[in-house]
Design a protein around this motif. Sequence first.
Motif, PDB file in Angstrom:
ATOM      1  N   SER A 204       0.830  -1.202   0.000  1.00 36.56           N
ATOM      2  CA  SER A 204       0.000   0.000   0.000  1.00 36.56           C
ATOM      3  C   SER A 204       0.865   1.253   0.000  1.00 36.56           C
ATOM      4  O   SER A 204       0.606   2.201  -0.741  1.00 36.56           O
TER       5      SER A 204
ATOM      6  N   TYR B 198     -13.106  12.212 -14.737  1.00 39.06           N
ATOM      7  CA  TYR B 198     -13.154  11.865 -13.324  1.00 39.06           C
ATOM      8  C   TYR B 198     -14.549  11.403 -12.904  1.00 39.06           C
ATOM      9  O   TYR B 198     -14.716  10.665 -11.947  1.00 39.06           O
TER      10      TYR B 198
ATOM     11  N   ASP C 268     -15.536   4.075 -11.263  1.00 39.36           N
ATOM     12  CA  ASP C 268     -14.584   2.991 -11.486  1.00 39.36           C
ATOM     13  C   ASP C 268     -15.300   1.651 -11.689  1.00 39.36           C
ATOM     14  O   ASP C 268     -14.780   0.759 -12.338  1.00 39.36           O
ATOM     15  N   SER C 269     -16.531   1.566 -11.137  1.00 40.45           N
ATOM     16  CA  SER C 269     -17.270   0.314 -11.318  1.00 40.45           C
ATOM     17  C   SER C 269     -17.622   0.088 -12.790  1.00 40.45           C
ATOM     18  O   SER C 269     -17.906  -1.014 -13.222  1.00 40.45           O
TER      19      SER C 269
ATOM     20  N   LEU D 277      -1.144  -1.390 -10.251  1.00 39.98           N
ATOM     21  CA  LEU D 277      -1.927  -0.291  -9.664  1.00 39.98           C
ATOM     22  C   LEU D 277      -1.287   1.068  -9.951  1.00 39.98           C
ATOM     23  O   LEU D 277      -1.960   2.091  -9.950  1.00 39.98           O
TER      24      LEU D 277
ATOM     25  N   TYR E  55      -4.227   3.596 -10.833  1.00 40.61           N
ATOM     26  CA  TYR E  55      -4.648   4.668  -9.916  1.00 40.61           C
ATOM     27  C   TYR E  55      -4.574   6.069 -10.523  1.00 40.61           C
ATOM     28  O   TYR E  55      -5.471   6.889 -10.287  1.00 40.61           O
TER      29      TYR E  55
ATOM     30  N   LEU F 206      -7.570   7.743 -11.759  1.00 43.99           N
ATOM     31  CA  LEU F 206      -8.477   8.369 -10.790  1.00 43.99           C
ATOM     32  C   LEU F 206      -7.912   9.684 -10.281  1.00 43.99           C
ATOM     33  O   LEU F 206      -8.638  10.662 -10.112  1.00 43.99           O
ATOM     34  N   THR F 207      -6.606   9.698  -9.998  1.00 46.65           N
ATOM     35  CA  THR F 207      -6.024  10.852  -9.301  1.00 46.65           C
ATOM     36  C   THR F 207      -5.685  12.001 -10.248  1.00 46.65           C
ATOM     37  O   THR F 207      -5.906  13.164  -9.899  1.00 46.65           O
TER      38      THR F 207
ATOM     39  N   VAL G 139      -6.838   8.693  -2.058  1.00 44.42           N
ATOM     40  CA  VAL G 139      -7.468   7.844  -3.067  1.00 44.42           C
ATOM     41  C   VAL G 139      -6.672   6.563  -3.259  1.00 44.42           C
ATOM     42  O   VAL G 139      -7.220   5.456  -3.255  1.00 44.42           O
ATOM     43  N   SER G 140      -5.345   6.702  -3.386  1.00 46.96           N
ATOM     44  CA  SER G 140      -4.525   5.514  -3.626  1.00 46.96           C
ATOM     45  C   SER G 140      -4.549   4.592  -2.417  1.00 46.96           C
ATOM     46  O   SER G 140      -4.529   3.374  -2.543  1.00 46.96           O
TER      47      SER G 140
ATOM     48  N   GLN H 241      -8.348   2.998  -2.115  1.00 44.03           N
ATOM     49  CA  GLN H 241      -9.005   2.375  -3.259  1.00 44.03           C
ATOM     50  C   GLN H 241      -9.200   0.879  -3.014  1.00 44.03           C
ATOM     51  O   GLN H 241      -8.297   0.169  -2.562  1.00 44.03           O
TER      52      GLN H 241
ATOM     53  N   TYR I 195     -10.362  -1.547  -7.583  1.00 45.39           N
ATOM     54  CA  TYR I 195      -9.312  -1.887  -8.546  1.00 45.39           C
ATOM     55  C   TYR I 195      -8.350  -2.950  -8.014  1.00 45.39           C
ATOM     56  O   TYR I 195      -8.102  -3.948  -8.686  1.00 45.39           O
TER      57      TYR I 195
END
Lengths: 366, 303
Positions: free
Chosen positions: B93, B134, B138-139, B167, B171, B174-175, B231-232, B235, B238
Amino acid sequence: MADVSLRKVIKRYDDVEAVRGIDLDIADHEFIVLVGPSGCGKSTTLRMIAGLEDISDGDIMIGGDVVNDVPPKDRDIAMVFQNYALYPHMTVAENMSFGLRLKHYPKAEIKARVTEAARLLDITDLIDRKPKQLSGGQRQRVAMGRAIVRNPKVFLFDEPLSNLDAKLRVQMRIEIKKVHQKVRTTTVYVTHDQVEAMTLADRVVVMNKGRIEQIGTPNELYHKPATRFVAGFIGSPAMNFIPCRLEDVAGKLQIRLTDRIAFALPPARAARYNALPRNDKLVLGIRPEHLTESHAHLEPGIETFDTVLDVTEPMGMETLVYFGLEGTPVCGRVNPNAGATDGAPMRLAMDLNNMHLLNEETGAVL
Amino acid sequence: MSTVAIDKAGPSRKVKYGSMSRDRAWALRWSYFFLVLFAIFFLTPPVYMLITSLKSSAEISAATNPWWVFHPTLSNYVELLTSNQFLRFFWNSSIVAIVVVIITMLISIPAAFALARMKFWGSATLATGVFLTYLIPDSLLFIPLFKMLAVIQDLTGITLLNRWYVLLFIYPTLTVPFCTWIMIGYFASIPKELDEAALIDGASWLQTLTRIFIPVALPGLIAATIFAFTVSWAQFLYPLVFTTSVDQLVLPVGITTTLIKGDVFNWGQIMTGALLGAAPPLIIYAFLMDYYIAGLTAGATKG
C-alpha cells in the motif's frame, strides 16, 4: 537607454480593432504618458511594447531594432504593474534580484545593484520582508526597484498608482518623477488619470477609441487642444462646451451664446474666425478658470454677463459655481470671497482671449 | 448636549442586546448543536473499532456490553504487526500510494499549468474534458481496463495482472484528472501579472512554473497531494479486481480477503487492521493541515 518607435501599429482581437494604427516616436530619456478613458487601447499599446501582446500589424522598434517577434525577456524592458505583481513567496531583495539571478549575474553585483536601488527608493529597511508585510506604497516602491535593478532600456508603467489612496498617489507621483530624474531611463507610463499625465510627462499622448487624438507637452494639450475630446479630457473641472454661432454686427464679429448673451470677439480672435461660415454649428470651449467673478476694471476681451447660480462648491482656495445657459450646464471658478451662493444671481466675466471655438460635428478645434 | 447626557447615562441602564447579537447567539447555538451531532455521527464508528480492537475474540462473541472493554488486550495488534502478511500489505500500500502521488504530481502540475495559462486551441474544452473523465465511476471502468491489460499482456508478454505495480498505472486514472482540476483552479487564481512579470524578468515557462507557480500554489499542491494519497490508499475495487495473490495485495483488500475466512469474521483483527490502515492518512492530514490552512490565508498580491 534607447528610443522607442511605433509605426502604424495595429492590434486586432478577432474582428475588433483595439489599437487602430498608432505612430509614435519616443526619444531617449523621455517620459511619455499614454492617457485616455478605459478601453482606449493605451494598456494594449504598452503591452505590445512590452511584448506581452502580439501586434497584428505595423512595427515596434526599441533602440532602432524592430522587436515585433522578440520575446519580452530579450527586449531589455522592465514593467511595473497596477497590482505590483510582486512574487509573494520571495523577500523584497529576492523580488528585486529575481531577473538578475535568472541571468546568472555575479552575486556581488546583484547585491550592489539591489542595495543601490533600495537606497534610491528608500526601502533599505524593508529588504528582508515579504510583500504581504508591506503597505501599498512600499509595494509599489519594490515593484519600481525590481525594474530599476535590471537597468533596462525602457521602463513601462501600467497604471502603477491606481491601487493607492489619493494622498499616497500624489506622494508616489513625485517619487516616480524624482526617480526618473535620477536614472533618466526612457519611460512609457499608462494612466487614465489626466492629472498624473500632466504632472509626470515630458509629452502626453491622448488616446481615444484605439487612436491617438493628440501628442504634446502638458501645456500644449491644455492650452491648444486639437480636438473636442482632448479639450474635454484634459483639465479638471472639464472645459465647458456651450453651443454658439458667429454673427456680424455693425462690421464686428460677435459670438452669440443665447438670445440674451452675445459678446464681441477680441480682435485677434475675430481675425482668426472671420473666414468661418456664419451658419456652421459651433461650440464655444471655455475653461472654468476663464469664467470668474466680474471686476470693476476688466481687461480687453473679458466680457461680463448676469446669471443665476444653481449650485456652488467651496473648495477653499476657490469656489466652483454651476449654472445653466439655455439648458447647457456650465462651471466657473470664482474667488471664495466673491460672495457666490446657491440660487443667487451673480455677474460673471468670461475671458474670450482664452476661448476655443469647435466645430460641433467634427469636434475639431478651429 | 442632550445626546451627551444620554451617552453618559448609558452604563447605568440595563444593557440590552440588539437583534443582531440575539440572532448571532441563536446561530451559534444551532451551529454547536449540529456540530456535536456531526461529531457523534462520524466519531462513533472509529470509537467502536478501537473498542473492538482491544477485545479478544471470545469477548467479542460473548453477550456483554459491546461498548465496554472488560479484559483489554493488545493481542490483535501484536499478532498483526508481527505477521509478515500484514506487513506485506502495508508495504504494498505504501509503495503504491507514494509512487502514485509522485506520478500524479509529475503529470497534473504541468498539465494544469498548460491548461490554466498557455492559451492554445481547445484548451478550455480539454480542461472540462479532464474533469469529465473523473466523473466516470470505477465500477464502470474496471472490466474494460482489465480487458485492456489482458490484451497488453497477451501482446507483449509483460505480466501486469496480479502484480501490485499494475496499480501504478491504474490509480493515476483516478487521481490525475481530479488533481489537475484542483491545480487548474489554483493556478488560475494566481494573477496573470505575476507570470507576465516573470516573463519580463527573463523566466522561461518551466522557470515560471517551478520558481513562481509551484511555491505560490503550494496550498493547492498539498490539497492535491492529500487527495491523491487518500485515493490511492483507500481504493478497494481496482486492487480487488487486478490483484489476487496474497503477496500482491494492498491493505484494504488484504484485510478483507485474509481475515474473513468463509463466514468466519475475525472481527478483532479486522478492526485492528482497519485502524492501523487509517493511521498513515490521519498522520499526513495532521501534519499538512496546519500548513495547508496557513497557506490558504497567506500571500495575496495586493491589499
